[in-house]
Structures are given as structure tokens and as C-alpha cells.
Design an enzyme around this catalytic site. Structure first.
Site, short mmCIF file in Angstrom:
data_model
loop_
_atom_site.label_atom_id
_atom_site.label_comp_id
_atom_site.label_asym_id
_atom_site.label_seq_id
_atom_site.Cartn_x
_atom_site.Cartn_y
_atom_site.Cartn_z
N GLU A 425 0.84 -1.19 0.00
CA GLU A 425 0.00 0.00 0.00
C GLU A 425 0.89 1.25 0.00
O GLU A 425 1.69 1.45 0.90
CB GLU A 425 -0.88 -0.05 1.26
CG GLU A 425 -1.49 1.27 1.66
CD GLU A 425 -2.17 1.20 3.04
OE1 GLU A 425 -2.12 0.15 3.71
OE2 GLU A 425 -2.73 2.22 3.43
N ASP A 498 -0.89 -1.14 5.94
CA ASP A 498 -0.77 -0.59 7.29
C ASP A 498 -1.63 -1.38 8.27
O ASP A 498 -2.68 -1.89 7.91
CB ASP A 498 -1.24 0.87 7.32
CG ASP A 498 -0.30 1.79 6.55
OD1 ASP A 498 0.83 1.35 6.27
OD2 ASP A 498 -0.71 2.91 6.22
N ASP A 500 -3.81 -0.60 10.27
CA ASP A 500 -4.91 0.24 10.76
C ASP A 500 -6.17 -0.05 9.95
O ASP A 500 -6.18 -0.93 9.10
CB ASP A 500 -4.53 1.73 10.70
CG ASP A 500 -4.23 2.18 9.26
OD1 ASP A 500 -4.50 1.40 8.32
OD2 ASP A 500 -3.73 3.30 9.09
N ASP A 502 -7.73 1.63 7.57
CA ASP A 502 -7.58 1.80 6.12
C ASP A 502 -6.83 0.63 5.51
O ASP A 502 -7.18 0.14 4.43
CB ASP A 502 -6.82 3.10 5.80
CG ASP A 502 -7.74 4.31 5.89
OD1 ASP A 502 -8.97 4.10 5.89
OD2 ASP A 502 -7.22 5.44 5.97
#
Ligand code: TTJ
Length: 637
Positions: A425, A498, A500, A502
Site C-alpha cells: 500500500e 498498514d 490500521d 484503512d
């Protein structure tokens, strides 16, 4: 055991010993999948009783010690002496291999694939099992340990004369199963599916472990409600769920269907309540009927001109959610995994029921027919455009050779088995990964921003998407009818995002793309998720990494909490320098990977499960990672 062993009893014990020696032969595996199969085996007996018309409610409970209780309000397993064995029928059910629970015959036997191997297999693979039967005012009870009778069937009390039913409690044997902790979600999906398929049967699922959960599944509308449930969150193209039902040649057919405004086809097929992920004759019959009936109607009513090309099955099924459920006396299962129906009478029956009733439905509901037709024509155009685009790339690659995407930092090794590709990403993390990697075997493909949701886009748009094109060319396998797994250029495809929300969303979108367009890659175990850490803890020049809060606390209490710790919380992969990224997430010796698996027991909810693969670090992180993986699993599509 009181009596001496007679020849019959010796045979019984040998039978169940065989099950304990080679459990995989009887329940497929001793992993989590086999563990959950034990529950389905027991519950299926109660469902049979419901299908026979004598049971309206089944309670399933995960007890606090991870044993399972199943209670139904059926007639109760017979307690009388069975002549042939000279034993109470219930004892035969639990101790004789393949005895099954069928007395008096008739009805539709649940016997496909791994199903219907019976209660005796569950008994053999349980540390202990207790059965209680309520019938004619009396309560009967018997206990077994590892398949062996430890108490004779006896009356242990009285109950109201009108009470009847069966209760089974069993504890999966830790000597047999690698995994003995039940997963609530896995049972929930399967039991809810069973409730949808068995109109009016009420199934209650309880979890009595840490956080108590209780859910009731009860659908008067049966598979019609199933379709509504599956289309939730999508916009239906018309209000009605189309429903066809009938019996032909001793095959009972039920079909429910409704289009939504999205583009994927979601058809789930069942035989005697068992799902058939590979389809078979019932699916073929449905497809034939739908294509033919719809084209006939469209031509006859001038929705299509005589000169127009016929709509293809795929065009008509775009955005279609459907359940096909047949009940058949002697199902034959074919294919590699015995998950494909082979009976030809099922094709004839489904074709006939659907053709007849769909013709009638379309004539009665011209507005619905029109909406379906308009959508199909759009699908037909998009498909033609996509085909043209594909042919163009095919011609181009034939002329110029396969041009790899510009953003790809390829590896130099040419042996796909040794090669892996990191889908990363963001460009900055991509940059770190390129610096960190082992150039020989690790390739890096950075993707920018949000990935296209393939559930919400038409084929032509999907093929035109730059990120998706980059992945397809990098993998080398082609797609759709061109898909060829032998051309796969990397045996590990590793999604690195990541840690998280997202990042989880991007992983989800990527997994959705792979699941929809290259499911073989997942089925054959080529798809992985990388696990980057959340924290770095530094003290006296030593470094620790924590992958969650619990682990952070553990490390802090191990090394002592004081101001000399410098704790860094990683907000994203981009915050790690190449060396840190290598140490924590990419070094094959140290990293943790989750291998993505498809759960083949349930197909109606995209259910991806995960296997943990580690470098040289073992046990302690296992538990957290499993929990974490479960969260990734709730794909919000
Ligand atoms: C069969 O026909 C005669 C009357 O009883 C029928 C029967 O066996 N019903 C039945 C079996 N209901 N429930 C079961 C059953 C329930 C559990 C939880 C486990 C097993 C092995 C059977």
C-alpha cells in the site's frame, strides 16, 4: 462395562478404533474444520428429524469448557432393544459405525461428502459423550468415553408425558484434534444457513464462554428470506424475490432469486441441505432454464428484436443472487472433493420447475421482466467492450511479449516456487520495501490509494483499472477463461498494508478481487497477509516489537516500565525505515505471515480463514494473531 464382550461388541470396538486411528478418513481432518464437523454431524440428525416433520427447535450451545450441547424436541432416539444387535437402538446409533439414525427408512437421507458419517464417529472422537432422551414420561441416559460404553442405558428420572426430545453433550478429544477451541462465527454461519434452508425450523445458538452470546435463527420464509439476507446492503433491482417450488421425478426443487444493482453472480446450491460449492446438475438445470426462459420472453415481448443477439447466461446472471435447494433420495456426489451433484434427474427437475414457473412470473410481472432485460443488455455491451479490450492486450502481448508493469520491482530469480511478490500500500512504503527486499526472490508492486471494489464495478471498468492491470500482468496467470495457474510467476503473493482500519480495508478489497477473479490462487494457498508490528520499544539500545497492545504491555512489564523506554507507535508502514521493515515484516526467517484459506463448508458468506506461518518465533503470538485475523475476515462487501 458390565457384560462380557460378545462377537458383536468386539466388532463394534474394532470399528470405532479404526475411526480413532484414522480420523481424517471419517471427518476429513483433525484441524479446526474437523472439530466443527463434529457439531454438524450431531445437528444434522436433529435436522433430519425436523425434515421428517417431528422437530421444530434445535438448541446448540458452546459450553464454558468448550464441550458442545445439542438439544432437539424431536421424537427422541429410540431406546428399545434393536433385535439385530441385541442392544438399545440408541447404543447402536452411538457405537456402530455407519448405523446412522435412520429407522424405518423413507425420506431424504443426508449423505454426501463427509456428511452423514454419523453419531458414532463423533462419539469415537470425543473424550466423553452423554446422551439423554425424553420420551413417554421417562428420562433415559447413557455415557460413553472415547466411543466405549461406560454406563448402560438407564432411566434416571421422569418428565412430563408430553415432553420428548434428545440431548447430546460431547467433549472433543484433545488426543485427536489439533484445535479444540470452537469458533462462534464458524458455527453461526453454518447454523444460520441450515435455518434458512429448513423453513420454520428454529435454531438457537448460545456461546457460554467469556462474553455470553445467544442468537435465534428462525425463518418462515425459508430460502426467500435467505436471498433477502444476502442482498442486504445492496440495492435490489426489483422488490420481489422470485420463488419456484415443485417436485419432479421424486426430486423436490426450491429456487429463490433476486437481482441487485451490482455485477457479481452469487448462486448457492444445496442438496439435502448440504452445500455443493462445485455445483452440478441442479445448477446446470437452473442456468439452462433461466437463459432459455428469459430469452424466449424477451423475444416474444419485443424487449429484444429478432435481429438482436440472444442474451448470454452470464449477461442474465449479472448481479443475480440465488439459492437452489433440492432434496433427493440418493444423491450422487462427484468431482475431486465430492462436492458436485451428479444425478441427471436433478437437472431435469430444476429445469422443468424453473422454466414453468419463471415463464408465468415474467408474464405476471412485466415491469420486473423489463428491469431484468435492461440490466442484461447493459451487461452484454460491457462484456463485448471488455472482450475487445482483452483481445487488444492479447494481440499486443503476442507482438511485444509480456510487458511487466512499470511500477513493479521484479526479482531476478526465475523459479516461481522461490519467488514472492509483495503488494504494498502506497508509494513510500513501496520505496522502503524496495530497499529492504532480497532482490533475488522478492518482488515489490506498490499500489496507489484505494483499490477498485470489483463487487461494484462492471467488467470493462475492472479491466481498465491500472492497479488491477498491474497485478494481472505481474502474476502472469491471465484471468477468466485465460486463467492458467501454471503460469503463476510467484508462489507467494503477499499483501502488505498498514496495521490500521484503512489498511484492513485495502486488504479486504484486494482479497475480494483475488476471490472473485482468481479464486484458485487462494484455494491453492498462494495468498498471504503480512503482519507489520504496531509498536517499537527501545531500551538500553535493545529493541522489541509489539504486534498489539497486550503484547506491548507484556514486553513493558518484562523489561520494567520506566522513562528510559522510548516507545514508538507505527502509524503506517511508511514510518518504518527499510531496515525495520525487513526485520519485522519481510525477513523470511523472522516474519509472520497469515496464509489465506477459503472455508469450503460455508459459501454463502465470503468466509476467509487464516493459517499462521512463522519464521523462528513460535507460540506466544499465536493467540493474538488468530483474533486479529478474524477481524480482517468481516469483509464489508
Ligand atoms: C427416528 O425414528 C423413530 C423416532 O426417532 C427418530 C429419531 O431418531 N429422531 C431423532 C434423533 N431425533 N433427534 C435425534 C438425534 C438428536 C441428536 C442431538 C443426536 C442424534 C445422534 C440423534
Amino acid at each position: 462395562m458390565s457384560a462380557e464382550y460378545g462377537a458383536d461388541q468386539i466388532q463394534i470396538l474394532e470399528g470405532l478404533e479404526a475411526v480413532r486411528k484414522r480420523p481424517g478418513m471419517y471427518i476429513g481432518s483433525t484441524s479446526a474444520r474437523g472439530l466443527h464437523h463434529l457439531v454438524y454431524e450431531i445437528v444434522d440428525n436433529s435436522v433430519d428429524e425436523a425434515l421428517a416433520g417431528y422437530c421444530t427447535e434445535i438448541d446448540v450451545q458452546i459450553n464454558s469448557d468448550n464441550s458442545i450441547t445439542v438439544i432437539d424436541n424431536g421424537r427422541g432416539i429410540p431406546v428399545g432393544i434393536q433385535k439385530k444387535a441385541g442392544l438399545p437402538a440408541v447404543e447402536v446409533v452411538f457405537t456402530v459405525l455407519h448405523a446412522g439414525g435412520k429407522f424405518g427408512g423413507g425420506g431424504y437421507k443426508v449423505s454426501g461428502g463427509l456428511h452423514g458419517v454419523g453419531a458414532s464417529v463423533v462419539n469415537a472422537l470425543s473424550e466423553w459423550l452423554e446422551v439423554t432422551i425424553y420420551t413417554e414420561g421417562k428420562v433415559y441416559h447413557q455415557r460413553y468415553e472415547r466411543g466405549k460404553v461406560v454406563s448402560e442405558l438407564e432411566i434416571i428420572g421422569e418428565c412430563p408425558a408430553e415432553k420428548h426430545g434428545t440431548k447430546v453433550v460431547f467433549m472433543p478429544d484433545k488426543e485427536i484434534f489439533e484445535e479444540t477451541v470452537y469458533d462462534y462465527e464458524t458455527l453461526r454461519i453454518r447454523l444460520q444457513e441450515t435455518a434458512f434452508l429448513t423453513k420454520a425450523l428454529k435454531i438457537i445458538l448460545r456461546d457460554d464462554r467469556e462474553e455470553k452470546i445467544e442468537k435465534t435463527f428462525h425463518y418462515e420464509g425459508g430460502i426467500q428470506e435467505f436471498v433477502t439476507y444476502l442482498n442486504k446492503g445492496k440495492a435490489p433491482l426489483y422488490e420481489n424475490v422470485i420463488y419456484c417450488e415443485g417436485t419432479r421425478e421424486n426430486v423436490y426443487v426450491e429456487v429463490a432469486m433476486q437481482h441487485n444493482d451490482a455485477y457479481t453472480e452469487n448462486i448457492y446450491t444445496f442438496v439435502n441441505n448440504i452445500n455443493t460449492p462445485e455445483g452440478g446438475t441442479h445448477l446446470t438445470g437452473f442456468r439452462n432454464a433461466l437463459t432459455k426462459t428469459f430469452n424466449d420472453y424477451a423475444k416474444k415481448n419485443k424487449l429484444l428484436k429478432d435481429s438482436d443477439p440472444a442474451l448470454s447466461g452470464e449477461d442474465i446472471r449479472e448481479g443475480l443472487t440465488a439459492i437452489i435447494s433440492v432434496k433427493i433420495e440418493e444423491p450422487q456426489f462427484e468431482g475431486q472433493t465430492k462436492q458436485k451433484l451428479g444425478n441427471s434427474e436433478a437437472r431435469v427437475a430444476v429445469d422443468s420447475v424453473v422454466s414453468e414457473q419463471l415463464t408465468y412470473f415474467l408474464e405476471q410481472n412485466p415491469a420486473v421482466a423489463k428491469a431484468m432485460c435492461e440490466k442484461s443488455i447493459l451487461a452484454q455491451r460491457a462484456r463485448a467492450a471488455a472482450r475487445k479490450a482483452r483481445e487488444l492486450t492479447r494481440r499486443k502481448t503476442a507482438l511485444e511479449g509480456m510487458a511487466l508493469p512499470g511500477k513493479l520491482a521484479d526479482c531476478s530469480n526465475k523459479d516461481p516456487e522461490k519467488c514472492e511478490i509483495y503488494i504494498v500500500e502506497g508509494d513510500s512504503a513501496g520505496g522502503s520495501a524496495k530497499t529492504a527486499r532480497v532482490r533475488d526472490t522478492q518482488a515489490i508492486l506498490p499500489l496507489r490509494g484505494k483499490i477498485l471494489n470489483v463487487e461494484k464495478a462492471r467488467l470493462d471498468k475492472i479491466y481498465a483499472n491500472a492497479e488491477i492491470k498491474a497485478m494481472i500482468t505481474a502474476f502472469g496467470t491471465g484471468i477468466h477463461e485465460d486463467f492458467d495457474i501454471s503460469k503463476l510467476r510467484y508462489h507467494k503473493i503477499i499483501i502488505m498494508t498498514d496495521a490500521d482500519v484503512d489498511g484492513a480495508h485495502i486488504s479486504t478489497l484486494l482479497l475480494t478481487f483475488l476471490y472473485r477473479f482468481m479464486p484458485e490462487l487462494i484455494k491453492q494457498g498462494h495468498v498471504y497477509l503480512a503482519q507489520p508490528p504496531l509498536y517499537k520499544i527501545e531500551k538500553n539500545k535493545r529493541i522489541w516489537y509489539a504486534y498489539n497492545d497486550a503484547e506491548l504491555n507484556q514486553i513493558l512489564s518484562d523489561i520494567g516500565r520506566d522513562n528510559s523506554n522510548k516507545i514508538q507507535r507505527y502509524k503506517g508502514l511508511g514510518e518504518m525505515d527499510p531496515e525495520q521493515l525487513w526485520e519485522t515484516t519481510m525477513d523470511p526467517e523472522r516474519r509472520i505471515l497469515l496464509r489465506v484459506n477459503m472455508d469450503e463448508d460455508v459459501t454463502s458468506e465470503l468466509d476467509l480463514t487464516f493459517t499462521i506461518l512463522m519464521g523462528d518465533q513460535v507460540e506466544p503470538r499465536r493467540e493474538f494473531i488468530e483474533l486479529n485475523a478474524r477481524k480482517v475476515q468481516n469483509l464489508d462487501i
